[in-house]
Each structure stands twice: as structure tokens, then as C-alpha cells.
Design a protein around this motif. Structure first.
Motif, mmCIF file in Angstrom:
data_model
loop_
_atom_site.group_PDB
_atom_site.id
_atom_site.type_symbol
_atom_site.label_atom_id
_atom_site.label_comp_id
_atom_site.label_asym_id
_atom_site.label_seq_id
_atom_site.Cartn_x
_atom_site.Cartn_y
_atom_site.Cartn_z
ATOM 1 N N ALA A 130 0.836 -1.203 0.000
ATOM 2 C CA ALA A 130 0.000 0.000 0.000
ATOM 3 C C ALA A 130 0.867 1.249 0.000
ATOM 4 N N LEU A 131 2.055 1.132 0.620
ATOM 5 C CA LEU A 131 2.948 2.286 0.718
ATOM 6 C C LEU A 131 4.348 1.819 1.077
ATOM 7 N N ARG A 132 5.336 2.496 0.509
ATOM 8 C CA ARG A 132 6.741 2.293 0.887
ATOM 9 C C ARG A 132 7.355 3.651 1.198
ATOM 10 N N ILE A 133 8.139 3.699 2.270
ATOM 11 C CA ILE A 133 8.894 4.910 2.582
ATOM 12 C C ILE A 133 10.321 4.512 2.939
ATOM 13 N N ASN A 134 11.244 5.422 2.776
ATOM 14 C CA ASN A 134 12.628 5.202 3.182
ATOM 15 C C ASN A 134 12.939 6.065 4.397
ATOM 16 N N VAL A 135 13.588 5.467 5.385
ATOM 17 C CA VAL A 135 13.917 6.190 6.611
ATOM 18 C C VAL A 135 15.388 5.965 6.956
ATOM 19 N N PRO A 136 16.056 6.974 7.503
ATOM 20 C CA PRO A 136 17.469 6.817 7.854
ATOM 21 C C PRO A 136 17.650 5.964 9.103
ATOM 22 N N VAL A 137 18.815 5.345 9.199
ATOM 23 C CA VAL A 137 19.183 4.561 10.377
ATOM 24 C C VAL A 137 19.910 5.464 11.366
ATOM 25 N N ASN A 138 19.528 5.374 12.631
ATOM 26 C CA ASN A 138 20.225 6.079 13.701
ATOM 27 C C ASN A 138 20.834 5.054 14.649
ATOM 28 N N LYS A 139 22.011 5.361 15.149
ATOM 29 C CA LYS A 139 22.712 4.436 16.028
ATOM 30 C C LYS A 139 22.487 4.793 17.501
ATOM 31 N N LEU A 140 22.348 3.764 18.318
ATOM 32 C CA LEU A 140 22.176 3.933 19.754
ATOM 33 C C LEU A 140 23.495 3.664 20.473
ATOM 34 N N LYS A 141 23.713 4.356 21.579
ATOM 35 C CA LYS A 141 24.933 4.130 22.357
ATOM 36 C C LYS A 141 24.872 2.800 23.098
ATOM 37 N N LYS A 142 23.689 2.481 23.625
ATOM 38 C CA LYS A 142 23.514 1.232 24.358
ATOM 39 C C LYS A 142 22.576 0.309 23.584
ATOM 40 N N PRO A 143 22.894 -0.970 23.515
ATOM 41 C CA PRO A 143 22.033 -1.891 22.761
ATOM 42 C C PRO A 143 20.696 -2.127 23.462
ATOM 43 N N VAL A 144 19.667 -2.316 22.668
ATOM 44 C CA VAL A 144 18.341 -2.684 23.165
ATOM 45 C C VAL A 144 18.227 -4.196 23.059
ATOM 46 N N GLU A 145 18.020 -4.867 24.181
ATOM 47 C CA GLU A 145 18.024 -6.329 24.202
ATOM 48 C C GLU A 145 16.834 -6.913 23.439
ATOM 49 N N SER A 146 15.632 -6.476 23.770
ATOM 50 C CA SER A 146 14.427 -6.986 23.102
ATOM 51 C C SER A 146 13.865 -5.912 22.182
ATOM 52 N N MET A 147 13.575 -6.287 20.959
ATOM 53 C CA MET A 147 13.062 -5.319 19.996
ATOM 54 C C MET A 147 11.874 -4.565 20.580
ATOM 55 N N GLU A 148 11.883 -3.265 20.389
ATOM 56 C CA GLU A 148 10.846 -2.422 20.988
ATOM 57 C C GLU A 148 10.282 -1.455 19.960
ATOM 58 N N ILE A 149 8.959 -1.340 19.949
ATOM 59 C CA ILE A 149 8.279 -0.332 19.139
ATOM 60 C C ILE A 149 7.432 0.513 20.077
ATOM 61 N N HIS A 150 7.491 1.814 19.912
ATOM 62 C CA HIS A 150 6.641 2.683 20.722
ATOM 63 C C HIS A 150 6.339 3.966 19.964
ATOM 64 N N PHE A 151 5.289 4.653 20.413
ATOM 65 C CA PHE A 151 4.919 5.950 19.852
ATOM 66 C C PHE A 151 5.387 7.042 20.805
ATOM 67 N N SER A 152 5.961 8.102 20.247
ATOM 68 C CA SER A 152 6.434 9.214 21.070
ATOM 69 C C SER A 152 6.010 10.536 20.442
ATOM 70 N N ASP A 153 6.347 11.631 21.129
ATOM 71 C CA ASP A 153 6.073 12.984 20.627
ATOM 72 C C ASP A 153 4.604 13.151 20.233
ATOM 73 N N LEU A 154 3.715 12.743 21.131
ATOM 74 C CA LEU A 154 2.285 12.797 20.847
ATOM 75 C C LEU A 154 1.778 14.233 20.839
ATOM 76 N N THR A 155 0.990 14.561 19.825
ATOM 77 C CA THR A 155 0.290 15.843 19.754
ATOM 78 C C THR A 155 -1.162 15.552 19.394
ATOM 79 N N ASP A 156 -1.949 16.613 19.237
ATOM 80 C CA ASP A 156 -3.341 16.422 18.826
ATOM 81 C C ASP A 156 -3.452 15.901 17.399
ATOM 82 N N SER A 157 -2.383 16.037 16.630
ATOM 83 C CA SER A 157 -2.483 15.676 15.214
ATOM 84 C C SER A 157 -1.344 14.784 14.728
#
Length: 283
Positions: A130-157
């Protein structure tokens, strides 16, 4: 006859063993996770499995570069929403989608697929995209053990979708149409026809105030709401609108009235809000 009985007993014993085995509850290697998030007027629902690192190198080895990945484990990650949204500025219709991805070292391709019934990525077909987008990879200083997905920066829109695992994180922006929907309701309920409903008048006045719209019209609506059914919170809004219009005397009078009503109602929060508003006006 004896042989037949023995065969029957063996079959029965096998079935019993199978039933016993089927009842054993084992911990999942990649536990399921569900997220339901309200953003503005839209409900986002996400389902995914959370594989763990376990001292392995993830991207480029366990998850190969350049190949379609289920974006998790077991069934592919799915996302569902009840209004149209925009993903990094591109429209995606309301519905349920599987989220596949193609990881690379510096950039990922995120795929929203109409086919949500596959196991993993087996049988994935680009014609279902239905849709494809390309997004850049960002590196973390500390590894995340278990894969995590979350929503942040919530606004009204809108909100930001974030996926992190090992030392890699990718994200994209989700946006919803809110103002057009709200204004359509306000127009049909208050502008095209008059109403004395204090709740509707308060809601419309508050929306106009918070969104920086026509404050004179907001003042009219909140005044009608207060006249019809005065509440300490509606009078407090009236005070804020008068202050924004530069009507200092009217604003202080409304704030004092709201404070008295809040004290009588036993609401110390609104007492404090009104006092802070009065102090700010007098500066």
C-alpha cells in the motif's frame, strides 16, 4: 483379535501422550506485544512479537541486509488505524496493514502491506504494497536487548513511530487530519445553526482559544455557555479569552468569579489556576 486390541491400546496411548504434550505451556521466545494509542481523533493499534538479541549481532547477520523482514518475529508486525493518516507526508487509508521492512546499513525501506495473513515474510508479494517509505538509520549508544516499538512525541495531530533493536533505531512521522474534522463539526453545529447547548459552546470556544482562531467568536460562545449553565471551568475559560483579547478588567473579574465557584465546589486545582491567571494579568 489380540493383535487388534494391542494396536488400539497403542493408538489410545499415543493420543493421550499428544494431549498431554499439547497442554504444556511454554514461554515464548519472542513474546507478543500490543499497543493501543489514541492520537488526536485516531486510534492506533499495533501488534508485534519481540525477539531478543541474546549476544547475537542482529542487523547484517541475524537479519540480513537487503532482504524483506517481518519487522519482528513470528507473524509480521501489524498496525491498524480508524482514520486516514499520513506517514512521512504520504497518505495511507484507514485500515490494517502488515509492516515489513528492508534493512540496510544506512537506510531502511518500510513497507505497509495489505496482506496481513502471512507467516513471517514467506509469500510476501510487492503487489500487495500500500505504501513504501525510506527512513534513515540512527545508532544507539547502548544496545536494546528486546526489539521495541513505541509511539512518542504525541500531539493532537500526530506522533512518531519508533523501532529499536540492538544498537539500531529507525522512526517515521505519523500525522492525522484533525482541524478540518473539528471545524466541520463546529460549522454544522454552531455556525450554520444557532445552539444554546452549553457543552457545545464551551467545546467550540475552548478549541478556538487553544488553536488561536477567532477569539471574538470564542468570546461570544463562552459567554452564552456561562449564561446558560455557569461552571467554574467555563468561567475560567472566559477569563482566559478576555485576557487574550486584552480586556484586563473583564478577565480579572471572570477569574475571581471562577475562583469563588471552584472554592465552593471544592476544587483546589481551579482555585490555583485562577490565582495564577490573575497574577499573570496583573504583571
Amino acid at each position: 483379535m489380540k493383535t487388534k486390541n494391542i494396536i488400539c491400546l497403542i493408538g489410545l496411548f499415543s493420543l493421550v501422550n499428544l494431549n498431554l504434550f499439547a497442554q504444556i505451556k511454554m514461554p515464548q521466545a519472542s513474546p507478543n506485544s500490543e499497543i493501543s494509542q489514541q492520537v488526536g481523533l485516531t486510534t492506533l493499534h499495533l501488534e508485534y512479537s519481540r525477539p531478543s538479541k541474546k549476544d547475537r549481532k542482529i542487523f547484517g547477520e541475524l537479519v540480513p541486509f537487503g532482504k524483506v523482514w517481518r519487522t519482528g518475529a513470528n507473524n509480521p508486525t501489524t498496525i491498524e488505524f480508524d482514520t486516514d493518516i499520513k506517514v512521512n507526508g504520504r497518505t495511507l487509508k484507514a485500515g490494517k496493514y502488515a509492516i515489513y521492512s528492508i534493512p540496510e546499513k544506512k537506510e531502511w525501506t518500510i513497507i505497509f502491506s495489505n496482506n496481513t495473513e502471512l507467516w513471517g515474510a514467506m509469500g510476501y508479494d510487492p503487489s500487495d504494497d500500500a505504501l513504501r517509505i525510506n527512513v534513515p538509520v540512527n545508532k544507539l549508544k547502548k544496545p536494546v536487548e528486546s526489539m521495541e516499538i513505541h509511539f512518542s512525541d504525541l500531539t493532537d495531530s500526530g506522533a512518531q513511530f519508533n523501532l529499536s533493536w540492538d544498537k539500531t533505531t529507525v522512526n517515521f512521522k505519523i500525522e492525522m487530519e484533525v482541524d478540518r474534522v473539528v471545524m466541520s463539526q463546529i460549522t454544522s453545529l454552531l455556525i450554520d445553526k444557532e445552539t444554546n447547548d452549553p457543552g457545545l459552546l464551551f467545546q467550540a470556544a475552548n478549541y478556538y482559544y487553544t488553536q488561536g482562531k477567532d477569539l471574538s467568536l470564542a468570546s461570544e460562545w463562552v459567554a452564552k455557555s456561562v449564561e446558560t449553565d455557569p461552571k467554574y471551568y467555563t468561567v475560567h475559560l472566559q477569563a482566559k479569552i478576555q485576557a487574550a483579547l486584552g480586556n484586563t478588567r473583564e478577565a480579572i473579574a471572570a477569574a475571581q468569579k471562577s475562583m469563588e465557584m471552584a472554592e465552593e465546589a471544592g476544587n483546589p486545582d481551579y482555585v490555583a489556576l485562577n490565582q495564577r491567571l490573575i497574577n499573570a494579568i496583573k504583571k
